[in-house]
Design a protein around this motif. Structure first.
Motif: not given
Length: 428
Positions: A386-410
């Protein structure tokens, strides 16, 4: 007091000074008007380029369209080309007779499986699930948002089960399945989405052997990352179908996999594997809706991937692209966030995500700040039912799409936003 000491050890004035500095940094980043996307685990252009030319030019003569005497351009072979079934069986460690090769989307096959259980029932169902008073479903968390959307769309009551280092908390699972309304469970057994956890052999055996009140309890076994190491050698995994059969529950699991992150995400091949009894049951239902799937694409993949050894060699080439991106993420967090003690994260060796746990109560705010700076990420709470993180804590990072230089900035943006959100929380 050093500039990189833990926030919890700093005085209020020191935190206010830090907040002022972080705000200046975020203003600078906002002024760059970035448009960076780390919302989903898409392969990057370099990975797509690894595959495209070879995959799209495998057909050289009319004979290439023939497979085991079957013309793959024509109707027929509902369960897929025998050669495609053999290839997937080798990758999964099961038997070709247990494999159904379909179209390009394993998610579609998963949805279709739940839909058929809902409208018609499974092999051991007393009745279709739509006629049950209530259907409950186990969801290991954090988990895959698209899984949860499927069961939510059918009105199932989803029950969160915490993940451990060995997979889902099996004591909690075994207690939950005593309820006959609990009909199934989502699983990503290798490099789980998003934590990157590999189920232990004991966890797999307990899932296969546990006593369930529902006679048609189903393990939805999404082995999406079964050959997706980006660090180290290929890690073998148990055959869930064999484990279930050994435990006396041969029809308990349906396993799903695709080539979406092996070849081309929009033009791959997906399959499911199940006991022959379950496969026959689903084939009868599927035969009403489709004559056959895209066998030309199946043959293209058979000719290109060849066998398990050749496929694993391709995955090593993918790993050479992915590994520096994952190092970029964890190195940035180690350097900028670890000394502050405001978040924790895992260092996966395969899969497509890094799972970060921010200070409780700050994930949503962190991602709001990221969006203001032009960095799009998966929404806070997405990894929970239901999109409800009870702790409002978890963040999912997806590194695969951006080129490395853009990922460093992100990552520069994400780290600054993590700091700002934590400081706001501490200074309330």
């Amino acid at each position: 007091m050093t500039a990189m000491s833990a926030y919890a050890a700093r005085s209020r004035q020191e935190l206010l000074d830090e907040q002022e500095e972080v705000c200046r940094e975020l203003d600078r980043l906002r002024d760059r008007k970035l448009k960076l996307n780390m919302a989903r685990g898409k392969p990057g252009k370099a990975q797509l380029d690894l595959v495209s030319e070879g995959l799209m030019h495998v057909f050289q003569t009319p004979e290439d369209y023939m497979s085991d005497g079957i013309d793959c351009r024509n109707y027929g072979e509902l369960a897929g080309l025998p050669a495609a079934r053999r290839l997937f069986a080798e990758l999964l460690g099961c038997r070709p007779e247990q494999v159904f090769a379909g179209g390009n989307s394993s998610l579609q096959l998963m949805y279709d499986t739940v839909a058929k259980a809902y409208t018609h029932g499974l092999v051991h169902s007393p009745r279709p699930w739509c006629r049950e008073e209530k259907v409950k479903w186990l969801c290991p968390v954090p988990g895959y948002d698209r899984h949860f959307k499927i069961t939510e769309s059918f009105g199932f009551s989803m029950i969160a089960v915490p993940m451990t280092e060995d997979g889902p908390d099996m004591d909690a699972v075994e207690a939950a399945v005593r309820d006959p309304q609990v009909k199934g469970m989502w699983n990503v057994p290798k490099y789980s989405n998003p934590d990157g956890i590999v189920y232990s052999e004991e966890t797999v055996r307990r899932l296969a052997a546990m006593k369930t009140a529902a006679p048609d309890f189903l393990l939805m076994w999404d082995n999406a990352y079964c050959i997706h190491e980006f660090e180290g050698d290929f890690v073998p995994f148990p055959d869930i179908l064999a484990e279930c059969a050994k435990a006396g529950n041969p029809d308990r699991a349906i396993e799903f996999v695709s080539t979406s992150k092996v070849t081309l995400p929009g033009a791959g091949v997906a399959c499911f594997a199940a006991s022959e009894t379950m496969l026959d049951h689903l084939k009868k239902l599927m035969g009403v809706q489709v004559i056959s799937f895209d066998k030309v694409n199946q043959q293209r993949h058979v000719l290109y991937l060849k066998d398990k050894a050749h496929t694993l060699e391709l995955m090593r080439r993918h790993a050479a692209v992915l590994a520096p991106k994952f190092r970029c993420v964890t190195d940035a967090l180690d350097r900028q966030i670890a000394p502050l003690e405001i978040a924790s994260w895992r260092r996966p060796k395969g899969g497509y995500f890094v799972s970060l746990n921010a200070m409780p109560g700050t994930a949503r705010r962190t991602l709001e700040l990221c969006a203001e700076c032009g960095v799009t990420m998966t929404g806070a709470g997405a990894a929970f039912p239901y999109g409800m993180d009870p702790l409002d804590s978890n963040i999912r990072i997806a590194p695969s799409l951006p080129p490395l230089e853009e990922l460093e900035t992100a990552m520069e943006v994400l780290c600054a936003c993590l700091k700002r959100a934590a400081l706001e929380k501490l200074l309330k």
